[in-house]
Design an enzyme around this catalytic site. Sequence first.
Site, short mmCIF file in Angstrom:
data_model
loop_
_atom_site.label_atom_id
_atom_site.label_comp_id
_atom_site.label_asym_id
_atom_site.label_seq_id
_atom_site.Cartn_x
_atom_site.Cartn_y
_atom_site.Cartn_z
N LYS A 22 0.84 -1.21 0.00
CA LYS A 22 0.00 0.00 0.00
C LYS A 22 0.87 1.25 0.00
CE LYS A 22 -1.60 1.38 4.20
NZ LYS A 22 -1.21 2.75 4.57
N ASN A 23 1.84 1.31 0.92
CA ASN A 23 2.61 2.55 1.08
C ASN A 23 3.56 2.81 -0.07
OD1 ASN A 23 1.25 2.95 3.42
ND2 ASN A 23 2.96 2.51 4.81
N ARG A 94 -4.37 10.23 5.08
CA ARG A 94 -3.39 11.31 5.09
C ARG A 94 -2.54 11.36 3.83
NH1 ARG A 94 -2.10 13.56 9.70
NH2 ARG A 94 -0.04 13.94 8.87
N CYS A 118 -4.68 12.13 14.07
CA CYS A 118 -4.63 10.71 13.78
C CYS A 118 -4.78 10.00 15.11
CB CYS A 118 -3.29 10.48 13.10
SG CYS A 118 -2.57 8.91 13.28
N ARG A 123 0.04 14.47 13.59
CA ARG A 123 1.06 14.09 12.60
C ARG A 123 1.19 15.29 11.68
NH1 ARG A 123 -0.60 8.48 10.15
NH2 ARG A 123 1.37 8.63 9.06
N PRO A 124 2.14 16.17 12.00
CA PRO A 124 2.22 17.45 11.30
C PRO A 124 2.66 17.31 9.83
CG PRO A 124 4.07 17.18 12.81
CD PRO A 124 3.18 16.00 13.02
N VAL A 125 2.42 18.37 9.05
CA VAL A 125 2.91 18.41 7.66
C VAL A 125 3.77 19.66 7.44
CG1 VAL A 125 1.13 16.97 6.58
CG2 VAL A 125 0.69 19.41 6.95
N ASP A 126 4.31 20.19 8.55
CA ASP A 126 5.09 21.42 8.45
C ASP A 126 6.30 21.28 7.53
OD1 ASP A 126 5.83 19.61 10.59
OD2 ASP A 126 7.34 21.05 11.20
N LEU A 127 6.91 20.09 7.53
CA LEU A 127 8.12 19.91 6.71
C LEU A 127 7.76 19.92 5.22
CD1 LEU A 127 9.74 17.01 8.77
CD2 LEU A 127 10.37 19.43 8.83
N ASP A 308 6.07 0.73 11.90
CA ASP A 308 4.86 0.02 11.47
C ASP A 308 4.84 -1.45 11.92
OD1 ASP A 308 3.89 2.30 10.31
OD2 ASP A 308 4.54 1.79 8.29
N ILE A 330 9.81 7.18 16.54
CA ILE A 330 9.24 7.90 15.39
C ILE A 330 7.91 8.55 15.81
CG2 ILE A 330 8.51 7.75 12.96
CD1 ILE A 330 11.34 6.72 13.17
N ARG A 400 -7.94 -1.19 5.49
CA ARG A 400 -7.15 -0.14 4.84
C ARG A 400 -5.82 -0.69 4.35
NH1 ARG A 400 -6.70 5.38 8.01
NH2 ARG A 400 -5.49 5.70 6.12
N1 EPU Z 1 7.00 14.78 10.77
C1 EPU Z 1 7.03 16.10 11.13
N2 EPU Z 1 6.61 17.03 10.21
C2 EPU Z 1 6.21 16.70 8.97
C3 EPU Z 1 6.20 15.32 8.60
C4 EPU Z 1 6.61 14.39 9.53
O1 EPU Z 1 7.38 16.45 12.25
O2 EPU Z 1 5.86 17.59 8.18
C5 EPU Z 1 7.44 13.75 11.75
C6 EPU Z 1 6.33 12.82 12.16
O3 EPU Z 1 5.53 13.35 13.18
C7 EPU Z 1 7.10 11.59 12.59
C8 EPU Z 1 8.29 11.58 11.64
O4 EPU Z 1 8.37 12.90 11.10
O5 EPU Z 1 7.57 11.73 13.90
C9 EPU Z 1 8.21 10.60 10.52
O6 EPU Z 1 6.95 10.69 9.85
P1 EPU Z 1 6.83 10.46 8.27
O7 EPU Z 1 6.54 11.76 7.63
O8 EPU Z 1 8.00 9.69 7.81
O9 EPU Z 1 5.51 9.55 8.18
P2 EPU Z 1 4.44 9.56 7.03
O10 EPU Z 1 5.08 9.82 5.72
O11 EPU Z 1 3.29 10.40 7.44
C10 EPU Z 1 4.69 7.05 6.39
C11 EPU Z 1 3.79 5.85 6.33
C12 EPU Z 1 3.44 5.42 7.75
C13 EPU Z 1 4.73 5.11 8.52
C14 EPU Z 1 5.67 6.33 8.46
C15 EPU Z 1 7.02 6.07 9.09
C16 EPU Z 1 2.53 6.05 4.29
C17 EPU Z 1 1.26 6.36 3.61
N3 EPU Z 1 2.58 6.18 5.60
O12 EPU Z 1 3.94 8.06 7.05
O13 EPU Z 1 2.69 4.23 7.63
O14 EPU Z 1 4.42 4.82 9.85
O15 EPU Z 1 5.89 6.73 7.09
O16 EPU Z 1 7.68 5.04 8.45
O17 EPU Z 1 3.50 5.67 3.64
C18 EPU Z 1 1.05 2.65 8.24
O18 EPU Z 1 1.24 2.11 7.16
O19 EPU Z 1 0.40 2.13 9.19
C19 EPU Z 1 1.61 3.98 8.45
C20 EPU Z 1 1.15 4.80 9.36
#
Ligand code: EPU
Length: 423
Positions: A22-23, A94, A118, A123-127, A308, A330, A400
Site C-alpha cells: 500500500k505505502n 493522510r 490521527c 502528525r504534522p505536515v510542516d516539513l 509500522d 518515530i 485499509r
Molecule cells: N514529521 C514532522 N513534520 C512533517 C512530517 C513528519 O514532524 O511535516 C514527523 C512525524 O511526526 C514523525 C516523523 O516525522 O515523527 C516521521 O513521519 P513520516 O513523515 O515519515 O511519516 P508519514 O510519511 O506520514 C509514512 C507511512 C506510515 C509510517 C511512516 C514512518 C505512508 C502512507 N505512511 O507516514 O505508515 O508509519 O511513514 O515510516 O506511507 C502505516 O502504514 O500504518 C503507516 C502509518
Amino acid sequence: MDKFVIEGPTPLQGTIPISGSKNAALPLMAAALLGDSPTTIYNVPKLRDIYTFNNVLRVTGARVDFNEEDGTLTIDPENISFLEAPYELVRKMRASFYMLGALMGKFGEAKVSLPGGCAWGPRPVDLHIEGMKTMGAQIDLEQGYVIADSEDVLNGGVYELNPSSVGATINLLLGSVLKASEFTIKNAAKEPDVVLLCEALRKMGADIEGIGTDTLTVRRVDSLSGIEIDNAPDRIETGTFMIAGAMHPESEVTLQGADPSELGAFPDTLRKTGAKVEINGSTIHVKAPEKLKPISVKTKIYPGFPTDLQAQWSTMMTQADGDSKVTDTIYYDRFSYVPELVRLGANMNVVENTVHISGKTPLKSASVMSTDLRASVSLVLAAMVAKGATDVLRIYHLDRGYEDLEDKLSQVGASIKRVDQDA
Ligand code: EPU
C-alpha cells in the site's frame, strides 16, 4: 460495521502469499499525474486506502482503471482540470496530501486540505510546507486548505528534513521534478517506498541524483512520460506474518512473493528471539522457537526497526519468556493497542514512548477494539494465541492495509470469521 471472531489458540502452518505494498503504491499513483501519458502500475493491492486514493485522483479529472482481478492500475492524467484534494477525501487518508506535490509540480497550482489528527496524536505536515517554500513555491493556508502556487521554473535550493520524513520526501520530489532548477533534500527518507518512487520518476524522465541515500538532488526536466512499473511487495505485511509465524510454538509458515532485501535488520532481530528464519529468493520461511526469548527493540528510520511493526512486536513479546521493552522513536504515542492487549491478559504498561512488557502471560479471549491499522492487526495476532473466542471490533482499520487477511490466515490454520458487528 464488521468484526472478526477469532477462536484460539491455533498454530499457523502453511504458505502465505504476500500482497503488493500500500505505502509503495500510493506515491507511484501520485507520480502518475506528472506524466504526459498514462502510467500502469502492476501488483496493486485491493485495499480501502487504494480505493480512496483512486477517488482522490478521479476528482481531478484523471481517468483511473483498476483491474482488481490482476491488480493492474492504469492512470491517465490527460483530462485533469480540477486541481484540488477536498477535505472529505483527505480526512479519510493522510497520504492524499501527496496531491500537493503532484498537482503543484505538474500544473503550478494546488488546493489540498490539511490532513486532520490521527489515532496516535498529531502528525504534522510542516516539513512538506516549509520544503515547498524553500523550493520557491508560494504557499498559503486558507480555511483548512493549503494553497500552492508556483512559477513554471523555481530556483530550488537546499532543504534539510528534521526529522527525516517519508511523506515530506515524497511530496518534495513530486513538487520539484518538473519545477526546480536544482533542489536538494538533505536527511531525505531512504525507505524502500521512496527509492521505488525515485526509480519510477527516473524512468519517467526525471533527473534525480543520490537515489537510496539521504541526500537527493533534483534538476528539473521539461516533461515526463507515463511508464509501466511493478509495485513492491508489502514489507510491513511480510514482517507482520513473520511475527505471526513465530508466536505459537508449533507455528511454521512460508511467505511467498516477498522482497527480503527491503526488510533491513528485521530478519536478524527476529532470529534473536530463537525463531528460525530462512530466506531463499522471494521466499521466507519462519519456524517458531519452543520458547521465545524476550528481545527489546527501538524503532528507527530505515533500515532500522520500522514503527509500522512496533505494535506487532510488542504483541509477540507478551508471549516471550521474560521482560522486554519496545520504544517508538518515530511516533511517541503509538500505543493505543496496549490497553486492549491488557484486556486479553497481557502484562504491559507504557512509560513515555516505551512499553514495558512482562512475559509470558497466557492470553484469554475478550472483546477488543481496533484503533488503527497496525494496532488492529496486533489484536488479531494476540487473538490467534489467546484461549477462547475473541471479538476484534472495528476491523475497517484492517481493511485499509491488509489484503484478504482472514483468507490468508484461515488458509494456514487460523479460525477467523468476519461477521457484522451490529447484527
Ligand atoms: N514529521 C514532522 N513534520 C512533517 C512530517 C513528519 O514532524 O511535516 C514527523 C512525524 O511526526 C514523525 C516523523 O516525522 O515523527 C516521521 O513521519 P513520516 O513523515 O515519515 O511519516 P508519514 O510519511 O506520514 C509514512 C507511512 C506510515 C509510517 C511512516 C514512518 C505512508 C502512507 N505512511 O507516514 O505508515 O508509519 O511513514 O515510516 O506511507 C502505516 O502504514 O500504518 C503507516 C502509518
